[in-house]
Design an enzyme around this catalytic site. Structure first.
Site, short mmCIF file in Angstrom:
data_model
loop_
_atom_site.label_atom_id
_atom_site.label_comp_id
_atom_site.label_asym_id
_atom_site.label_seq_id
_atom_site.Cartn_x
_atom_site.Cartn_y
_atom_site.Cartn_z
N HIS A 15 -0.74 -1.09 -4.34
CA HIS A 15 -2.27 -0.85 -3.93
C HIS A 15 -2.46 0.75 -3.72
CE1 HIS A 15 -5.78 -2.19 -1.62
NE2 HIS A 15 -5.64 -1.10 -0.85
N MET A 48 -11.79 -5.83 5.19
CA MET A 48 -10.96 -4.87 5.82
C MET A 48 -10.90 -5.60 7.42
SD MET A 48 -10.25 -2.43 4.10
CE MET A 48 -9.75 -1.25 5.11
N ASP A 83 -6.73 -6.65 4.43
CA ASP A 83 -5.90 -5.20 4.36
C ASP A 83 -6.26 -4.50 5.88
OD1 ASP A 83 -4.92 -2.76 4.12
OD2 ASP A 83 -6.45 -1.90 2.89
N GLY A 84 -5.15 -4.40 6.70
CA GLY A 84 -5.22 -3.83 7.83
C GLY A 84 -4.44 -4.34 8.69
N GLY A 137 -1.48 2.02 9.82
CA GLY A 137 -0.89 1.93 10.97
C GLY A 137 -1.65 1.30 12.23
N GLY A 182 -9.59 4.43 6.89
CA GLY A 182 -9.31 5.63 7.08
C GLY A 182 -7.88 5.88 7.28
N MET A 238 -12.18 4.44 -1.10
CA MET A 238 -12.93 4.64 -0.07
C MET A 238 -13.59 5.74 -0.03
SD MET A 238 -10.23 3.01 2.89
CE MET A 238 -8.82 3.10 1.74
N SER A 279 2.76 -0.08 6.12
CA SER A 279 3.63 0.10 7.33
C SER A 279 4.43 -0.72 7.39
CB SER A 279 3.05 0.53 8.46
OG SER A 279 2.17 -0.35 9.06
N HIS A 316 -8.37 1.07 -4.45
CA HIS A 316 -9.31 0.72 -3.44
C HIS A 316 -9.91 2.22 -3.01
CE1 HIS A 316 -10.00 -0.34 1.21
NE2 HIS A 316 -10.96 -0.22 0.59
N MET A 335 -9.22 8.06 -0.59
CA MET A 335 -10.18 8.47 0.58
C MET A 335 -10.61 9.77 0.14
SD MET A 335 -8.01 6.95 3.88
CE MET A 335 -6.94 5.51 3.57
N SER A 370 0.78 -1.21 -0.08
CA SER A 370 -0.25 0.08 -0.24
C SER A 370 0.76 1.37 -0.16
CB SER A 370 -0.88 -0.03 1.15
OG SER A 370 -1.58 1.22 1.22
N ASP A 411 -4.82 3.70 -1.86
CA ASP A 411 -5.83 3.81 -0.97
C ASP A 411 -6.45 5.35 -1.33
OD1 ASP A 411 -6.41 1.41 0.71
OD2 ASP A 411 -4.35 1.85 1.34
#
Length: 218
Positions: free
Chosen positions: A31, A135, A173-174, A143, A140, A66, A196, A64, A35, A8, A33
Site C-alpha cells: 500500500h 477510511m 484503512d486507519g 498512527g 493525512g 490522497m 504502524s 492510494h 499525499m 502501508s 499512501d
C-alpha cells in the site's frame, strides 16, 4: 473469503525501504499512501518512489491517491507500476470519468470515502468499482486511532455489495490493530491496510503473520 493484507509503506523505514518491502513479501498487496499537501495536510511521495520500489517486489501495488484532481496523474502512477489506483470521492469533480480513465489502462480502480462521507455517494459508481476504501481515520497522517462508528459503515456497505452481487472488495484503512481487527473483518472488510501495526513492530514479518492468525479466527 480469505482476508487480504496491504501493509502501508508510509510507516516503513525509508532509509531501509528495500529491506522493509522484503519483510512483508508474504502480504497480498503493498500500500502506497500518496499525499499532496493540498487535499490532505501532509506530503509523502509520488510516482518516482513507486517506480524505484517496483523491481523489489512481485506484489500488486495498491496506490492510494490522497491528492486533488487525481486525473492529472493517473498515467504517471500506472507507468510507475501501480496495479490498483484508489482516488477520493471528494478530490475530483467528475468521479465517474476518473474511474473510467483508470480502468482504461487495464488496472483496477477504487474509490475512497472519508469518515464523514456517506455511502450514498457511491450509489451510481459502485457497479464500476473494483474496490471501496473506507477510511477509518481522517486521512493525512499515520498512527491515528480507529473511529468506532466506521464499523457500522463497513457493515452497511457489505450488505449493499452482497444484495446487488457487485464484484467489489471493501478495504479499510486507519487505526487497525490486533485488538480491533476481528470486529472489522466480521463487519465485512476484505482487505486490511496496516501501517504502524506492522512496520512499527520489532519484527514486521511476525506482526503480519499474527494479524493473519487473528483473521483466520474471525
Amino acid at each position: 473469503m480469505k482476508t487480504e493484507f496491504s501493509p502501508s509503506l508510509l510507516s516503513a523505514d525509508f532509509s531501509q525501504l528495500k529491506e522493509e518491502v522484503r519483510l512483508v513479501e508474504s502480504a497480498d498487496y503493498l500500500h502506497f499512501d500518496v499525499m499532496d499537501g493540498v487535499y490532505v495536510p501532509n506530503i509523502t511521495f509520488g510516482p518516482t518512489l513507486i517506480k524505484a520500489v517496483r523491481p523489489y517486489s512481485e506484489l500488486p501495488f495498491d496506490t492510494h491517491l490522497m491528492i486533488t484532481k487525481p486525473e492529472r496523474y493517473v498515467e504517471e502512477f500506472v507507468k510507475a507500476g501501480s496495479d490498483l489506483l484508489t482516488i477520493h470521492y471528494e478530490a475530483t469533480d467528475h468521479i465517474h470519468r476518473v474511474i473510467q480513465l483508470i480502468k482504461s489502462y487495464d488496472i483496477k480502480a477504487g474509490c475512497s470515502l472519508n469518515p464523514a462521507t456517506p455511502l450514498d455517494s457511491l450509489e451510481y459508481i459502485l457497479p464500476d468499482l473494483d474496490l471501496v476504501l473506507i477510511m477509518s481515520v481522517n486521512p493525512g497522517f499515520g498512527g491515528q486511532s480507529y473511529i468506532p462508528q466506521i464499523t457500522d459503515k463497513i457493515k452497511k456497505l457489505s450488505k449493499i455489495i452482497k444484495d446487488n452481487n457487485y464484484d467489489c472488495k471493501i478495504q479499510v484503512d486507519g487505526g487497525i490493530k490486533n485488538h480491533n481487527l476481528k470486529n472489522i473483518i466480521n463487519a465485512g472488510a476484505d482487505i486490511i491496510v496496516a501501517g504502524s501495526a506492522i512496520f512499527g513492530a520489532e519484527d514486521p514479518a511476525e506482526a503480519l503473520a499474527e494479524m493473519r492468525r487473528i483473521a483466520e479466527d474471525a
